[in-house]
Each structure stands twice: as C-alpha cells, then as structure tokens.
Design a protein around this motif. Structure first.
Motif, PDB file in Angstrom:
ATOM      1  N   SER A  84      -2.065  -6.587   4.353  1.00  0.00           N
ATOM      2  CA  SER A  84      -1.381  -7.560   3.500  1.00  0.00           C
ATOM      3  C   SER A  84      -0.168  -8.159   4.195  1.00  0.00           C
ATOM      4  O   SER A  84       0.444  -7.543   5.081  1.00  0.00           O
ATOM      5  N   CYS A 136       1.105  -5.870   7.270  1.00  0.00           N
ATOM      6  CA  CYS A 136       0.787  -4.438   7.339  1.00  0.00           C
ATOM      7  C   CYS A 136      -0.311  -4.246   8.372  1.00  0.00           C
ATOM      8  O   CYS A 136      -1.380  -4.876   8.281  1.00  0.00           O
ATOM      9  N   CYS A 177       0.808  -1.230   0.000  1.00  0.00           N
ATOM     10  CA  CYS A 177       0.000   0.000   0.000  1.00  0.00           C
ATOM     11  C   CYS A 177       0.837   1.274   0.000  1.00  0.00           C
ATOM     12  O   CYS A 177       0.304   2.370  -0.136  1.00  0.00           O
ATOM     13  N   ARG A 209      -2.273  -1.747   8.865  1.00  0.00           N
ATOM     14  CA  ARG A 209      -3.381  -0.889   8.457  1.00  0.00           C
ATOM     15  C   ARG A 209      -4.601  -1.731   8.080  1.00  0.00           C
ATOM     16  O   ARG A 209      -4.500  -2.672   7.284  1.00  0.00           O
ATOM     17  N   HIS A 210      -5.768  -1.378   8.634  1.00  0.00           N
ATOM     18  CA  HIS A 210      -6.986  -2.126   8.337  1.00  0.00           C
ATOM     19  C   HIS A 210      -7.318  -2.065   6.850  1.00  0.00           C
ATOM     20  O   HIS A 210      -7.876  -3.013   6.288  1.00  0.00           O
ATOM     21  N   GLU A 211      -6.987  -0.942   6.188  1.00  0.00           N
ATOM     22  CA  GLU A 211      -7.296  -0.792   4.768  1.00  0.00           C
ATOM     23  C   GLU A 211      -6.440  -1.695   3.900  1.00  0.00           C
ATOM     24  O   GLU A 211      -6.744  -1.930   2.731  1.00  0.00           O
ATOM     25  N   CYS A 212      -5.339  -2.198   4.445  1.00  0.00           N
ATOM     26  CA  CYS A 212      -4.427  -3.037   3.670  1.00  0.00           C
ATOM     27  C   CYS A 212      -4.378  -4.448   4.263  1.00  0.00           C
ATOM     28  O   CYS A 212      -4.935  -5.389   3.703  1.00  0.00           O
TER      29      CYS A 212
END
Length: 225
Positions: free
Chosen positions: A68, A61, A36, A63-66
């Motif tokens: 990965s 990662c 990301c 981050r909740h949005e990622c």
C-alpha cells in the motif's frame, strides 16, 4: 489542456538518484505501515512541500502482502515533528471470548470509540468509552439477575454497580472507571490529573476481573463436587 486548481509541479520532488531520501535527513522515516501494521523500512517515493512548515512524504509498504501507499505528514517549526499518517487502517481491540458473549454491544461500542481515538477525535472518544462501560456492567448484572432486567436497564450506572456487583475487585475498578467516564461527559473535570489513558486502563482492569469471574463461574458449574 486541463488546468489544475493547484500547481504541484514546484512543490513535488521524486525520490531518486538525483534527489535521494538522505537529502531529507531531518524526516523521521516511518517504521510501521499504517495499513497492515507490520514493521517496515518504507520505500520513499516523493516529497510534497505542502507549505513552508508542512511536508508530506509518500511512502510504499515493501511487503508483497500489502504494497500500500501512504503519506507521512511532518511539521517543520523550529524542529521537525512527525504529525500523522494517512490513510490509517483502524485496529480493533480484542476482548476475551467470555466478555464478547455476555456483552457484544460493549465490544462494538468500545471499538467505535477506539476508532474515533485513532482518527484523533480525542475530545469525543471518551464519551464512547463511557457508554461501552455502561453496557458491559449492566449486561453482566442482567446475566446474574434476570428478574431485574428492566430495573437494571433504567438504573444509574453507579447505583447499578453498588447494588448488583458483589465482587470487590470488579466494583473498585468499575466505580473508578465511571468517575473518569463521567468526566468525559461534563464541562468541569473532577479528576484533572487523569486522562483518557487512565479511563481505558480502568476499563481494562474491569474487563480483566469480570473475565476471571466468568471463567471461575464456568468451571464451578462444570465441575461440581
């Protein structure tokens, strides 16, 4: 029972309270997610000792949005060096709107070369950058000389710049970019002190001056006296 071709059990250690990441202080932890591209403090999941000099660190990662997973690969040969990440999301270079309008093929070819460079294919990406430059210059020349389309298409790029580019800043930067671009296609380099970064810098400068010229032309046409 399924037998694996490689026995990983002795080479993998999960990161936990019994085996904290601090035990691997020599490993430089990633500070950017290769998926990301955000700055992160990664979750470290396991360590894989692939060989006596290669270590792979599985990271997540946060981050909740990622969210990965990716590997950071290290080489431990006298000193520990972070070699690469995988997988790695390819990043596109963005160009001004007026550049995309006159030469969408330039943007496409440039970013394919850019992707190759991100994959570590540094011996072939320069050829792609050189091809992208040719599309940019010739599309700009054709836009200003619509009666000479076929002539411009077939003309060597250096001659095209000399004949059809009048603006000194564009011409100066484009000619130097061509010199370095040609080095990327030939067996013997003429500009041994310059590399792919210099070629990209010169293309950036050519794009900048072309962009300024196109913007100025637009306002001259829209705001006549």
């Amino acid at each position: 029972m399924l037998l694996l071709a490689v026995d990983y059990s002795e080479n993998i250690k999960f990161i936990n309270e019994e085996n904290p990441i601090e035990e691997y202080h020599r490993l430089e932890l990633p500070d950017t997610c290769p998926i990301c591209s955000f700055g992160i403090s990664p979750e470290c999941i396991l360590v894989h000792h692939k060989s006596h000099i290669i270590t792979e660190l599985l990271c997540g990662c946060p981050r909740h949005e990622c969210g990965s997973l990716f590997f950071a690969v290290y080489k431990d040969d006298f000193h520990t060096e972070l070699l690469r990440f995988y997988p790695y999301s390819k990043v596109n270079k963005k160009f001004p709107e007026e550049i995309s309008e006159i030469s969408s093929e330039f943007v496409t070819i440039y970013n394919q070369a850019h992707h190759a460079e991100q994959e570590g294919l540094d011996l072939i990406c320069g050829v792609g950058y050189r091809k992208a430059l040719e599309y940019l210059i010739k599309d700009f020349a054709i836009g200003n000389n619509s009666d000479d389309i076929e002539k411009i298409q077939k003309m060597p790029l250096q001659q095209c710049v000399q004949k059809y580019i009048d603006q000194s800043d564009i011409k100066d930067m484009a000619e130097r970019a061509i010199w370095l671009g040609n080095d990327e296609t030939h067996y013997v380099r003429k500009w041994g002190s310059k590399d792919i970064k210099d070629l990209k810098n010169l293309i950036d400068l050519t794009v900048y001056y072309l962009s300024m010229e196109l913007k100025a032309k637009k306002y001259r046409e829209e705001m006549t006296k």
